[in-house]
Design a protein around this motif. Structure first.
Motif, PDB file in Angstrom:
ATOM      1  N   ASP A 292      88.323  29.525  41.671  1.00  0.00           N
ATOM      2  CA  ASP A 292      88.438  28.070  41.573  1.00  0.00           C
ATOM      3  C   ASP A 292      89.858  27.572  41.827  1.00  0.00           C
ATOM      4  N   THR A 293      90.413  27.960  42.961  1.00  0.00           N
ATOM      5  CA  THR A 293      91.765  27.566  43.327  1.00  0.00           C
ATOM      6  C   THR A 293      91.793  26.070  43.626  1.00  0.00           C
ATOM      7  N   LEU A 294      92.708  25.376  42.998  1.00  0.00           N
ATOM      8  CA  LEU A 294      92.846  23.933  43.202  1.00  0.00           C
ATOM      9  C   LEU A 294      94.030  23.663  44.111  1.00  0.00           C
ATOM     10  N   ILE A 295      93.828  22.832  45.101  1.00  0.00           N
ATOM     11  CA  ILE A 295      94.898  22.425  46.006  1.00  0.00           C
ATOM     12  C   ILE A 295      94.895  20.908  46.063  1.00  0.00           C
ATOM     13  N   SER A 296      96.064  20.316  45.902  1.00  0.00           N
ATOM     14  CA  SER A 296      96.166  18.869  45.977  1.00  0.00           C
ATOM     15  C   SER A 296      95.906  18.399  47.387  1.00  0.00           C
ATOM     16  N   GLY A 297      95.098  17.396  47.504  1.00  0.00           N
ATOM     17  CA  GLY A 297      94.840  16.776  48.796  1.00  0.00           C
ATOM     18  C   GLY A 297      95.736  15.561  48.948  1.00  0.00           C
ATOM     19  N   SER A 298      95.405  14.725  49.896  1.00  0.00           N
ATOM     20  CA  SER A 298      96.183  13.505  50.060  1.00  0.00           C
ATOM     21  C   SER A 298      95.861  12.554  48.914  1.00  0.00           C
ATOM     22  N   GLY A 299      96.845  11.833  48.480  1.00  0.00           N
ATOM     23  CA  GLY A 299      96.636  10.894  47.385  1.00  0.00           C
ATOM     24  C   GLY A 299      96.341  11.617  46.082  1.00  0.00           C
ATOM     25  N   THR A 300      95.254  11.231  45.447  1.00  0.00           N
ATOM     26  CA  THR A 300      94.913  11.822  44.153  1.00  0.00           C
ATOM     27  C   THR A 300      93.773  12.835  44.268  1.00  0.00           C
ATOM     28  N   GLU A 301      93.343  13.132  45.489  1.00  0.00           N
ATOM     29  CA  GLU A 301      92.238  14.068  45.682  1.00  0.00           C
ATOM     30  C   GLU A 301      92.686  15.500  45.405  1.00  0.00           C
ATOM     31  N   THR A 302      91.771  16.301  44.895  1.00  0.00           N
ATOM     32  CA  THR A 302      92.013  17.722  44.701  1.00  0.00           C
ATOM     33  C   THR A 302      90.815  18.474  45.260  1.00  0.00           C
ATOM     34  N   ASP A 303      91.078  19.491  46.053  1.00  0.00           N
ATOM     35  CA  ASP A 303      90.012  20.314  46.615  1.00  0.00           C
ATOM     36  C   ASP A 303      89.915  21.615  45.834  1.00  0.00           C
ATOM     37  N   VAL A 304      88.695  22.072  45.654  1.00  0.00           N
ATOM     38  CA  VAL A 304      88.457  23.350  45.000  1.00  0.00           C
ATOM     39  C   VAL A 304      88.011  24.332  46.069  1.00  0.00           C
ATOM     40  N   ILE A 305      88.691  25.467  46.126  1.00  0.00           N
ATOM     41  CA  ILE A 305      88.294  26.530  47.051  1.00  0.00           C
ATOM     42  C   ILE A 305      87.341  27.438  46.285  1.00  0.00           C
ATOM     43  N   PRO A 306      86.142  27.651  46.792  1.00  0.00           N
ATOM     44  CA  PRO A 306      85.163  28.466  46.063  1.00  0.00           C
ATOM     45  C   PRO A 306      85.674  29.880  45.775  1.00  0.00           C
ATOM     46  N   ASP A 307      85.177  30.443  44.661  1.00  0.00           N
ATOM     47  CA  ASP A 307      85.527  31.813  44.270  1.00  0.00           C
ATOM     48  C   ASP A 307      85.315  32.778  45.421  1.00  0.00           C
ATOM     49  N   GLY A 308      86.251  33.709  45.599  1.00  0.00           N
ATOM     50  CA  GLY A 308      86.106  34.789  46.564  1.00  0.00           C
ATOM     51  C   GLY A 308      86.454  34.448  47.995  1.00  0.00           C
ATOM     52  N   VAL A 309      86.787  33.203  48.294  1.00  0.00           N
ATOM     53  CA  VAL A 309      87.144  32.836  49.669  1.00  0.00           C
ATOM     54  C   VAL A 309      88.584  33.246  49.966  1.00  0.00           C
ATOM     55  N   VAL A 310      89.480  33.039  49.021  1.00  0.00           N
ATOM     56  CA  VAL A 310      90.880  33.422  49.181  1.00  0.00           C
ATOM     57  C   VAL A 310      91.088  34.737  48.428  1.00  0.00           C
ATOM     58  N   ILE A 311      91.594  35.742  49.150  1.00  0.00           N
ATOM     59  CA  ILE A 311      91.736  37.076  48.570  1.00  0.00           C
ATOM     60  C   ILE A 311      93.149  37.598  48.830  1.00  0.00           C
ATOM     61  N   SER A 312      93.724  38.199  47.817  1.00  0.00           N
ATOM     62  CA  SER A 312      94.977  38.919  47.979  1.00  0.00           C
ATOM     63  C   SER A 312      94.616  40.384  48.179  1.00  0.00           C
ATOM     64  N   ILE A 313      95.092  40.970  49.296  1.00  0.00           N
ATOM     65  CA  ILE A 313      94.786  42.374  49.561  1.00  0.00           C
ATOM     66  C   ILE A 313      96.067  43.181  49.718  1.00  0.00           C
ATOM     67  N   GLY A 314      95.971  44.432  49.350  1.00  0.00           N
ATOM     68  CA  GLY A 314      97.022  45.405  49.627  1.00  0.00           C
ATOM     69  C   GLY A 314      96.449  46.374  50.647  1.00  0.00           C
ATOM     70  N   VAL A 315      97.202  46.638  51.697  1.00  0.00           N
ATOM     71  CA  VAL A 315      96.711  47.487  52.794  1.00  0.00           C
ATOM     72  C   VAL A 315      97.681  48.641  53.010  1.00  0.00           C
ATOM     73  N   ARG A 316      97.107  49.826  53.244  1.00  0.00           N
ATOM     74  CA  ARG A 316      97.884  51.002  53.599  1.00  0.00           C
ATOM     75  C   ARG A 316      97.373  51.478  54.952  1.00  0.00           C
ATOM     76  N   ALA A 317      98.290  51.844  55.847  1.00  0.00           N
ATOM     77  CA  ALA A 317      97.939  52.377  57.167  1.00  0.00           C
ATOM     78  C   ALA A 317      99.015  53.355  57.577  1.00  0.00           C
ATOM     79  N   SER A 318      98.680  54.215  58.516  1.00  0.00           N
ATOM     80  CA  SER A 318      99.615  55.245  58.963  1.00  0.00           C
ATOM     81  C   SER A 318      99.858  55.187  60.455  1.00  0.00           C
ATOM     82  N   LYS A 319     101.068  55.590  60.829  1.00  0.00           N
ATOM     83  CA  LYS A 319     101.376  55.794  62.246  1.00  0.00           C
ATOM     84  C   LYS A 319     100.952  57.220  62.575  1.00  0.00           C
ATOM     85  N   PRO A 320     100.169  57.413  63.640  1.00  0.00           N
ATOM     86  CA  PRO A 320      99.724  58.774  63.976  1.00  0.00           C
ATOM     87  C   PRO A 320     100.905  59.726  64.162  1.00  0.00           C
TER      88      PRO A 320
END
Length: 108
Positions: free
Chosen positions: A78-106
């Motif tokens: 339920d991430t809240l972001i201020s919109g223009s004026g007094t509006e606030t938008d709610v981003i639905p659960d699970g849409v915005v994700i923080s990920i940690g990634v590991r990869a290797s150079k061959p």
């Protein structure tokens, strides 16, 4: 960075064979509300400029990395972001994700 292909290409270039990339970033797993796509507050919070998760991982692969693995994942609720004026938008659960990634150079 807004130029993620260049960032991953440079990381690949400077790593020794067998070296590892570790990165943490915000990605999307779904669509943002239309009102947030060009919202500067959402952009400052790394949300409106975020890429779809599979596309993000594909950029890492295209840079030449192998053994790409998401090692951590945390969804925002339920991430809240201020919109223009007094509006606030709610981003639905699970849409915005923080990920940690590991990869290797061959080795070769």
């Amino acid at each position: 960075s807004t130029d993620k292909p260049s960032v991953f290409a440079e990381a690949f270039r400077v790593l020794k064979p067998g070296g590892r990339l570790m990165v943490s970033d915000i990605v999307l797993n779904g669509d943002l509300p239309e009102s947030l796509v060009d919202n500067m507050d959402a952009y400052s919070a790394c949300i409106s400029g975020a890429m779809e998760q599979n596309s993000y991982l594909e950029l890492i692969r295209k840079a030449g990395f192998v053994d790409i693995e998401v090692i951590s994942e945390a969804g925002f609720t339920d991430t809240l972001i201020s919109g223009s004026g007094t509006e606030t938008d709610v981003i639905p659960d699970g849409v915005v994700i923080s990920i940690g990634v590991r990869a290797s150079k061959p080795l070769k």
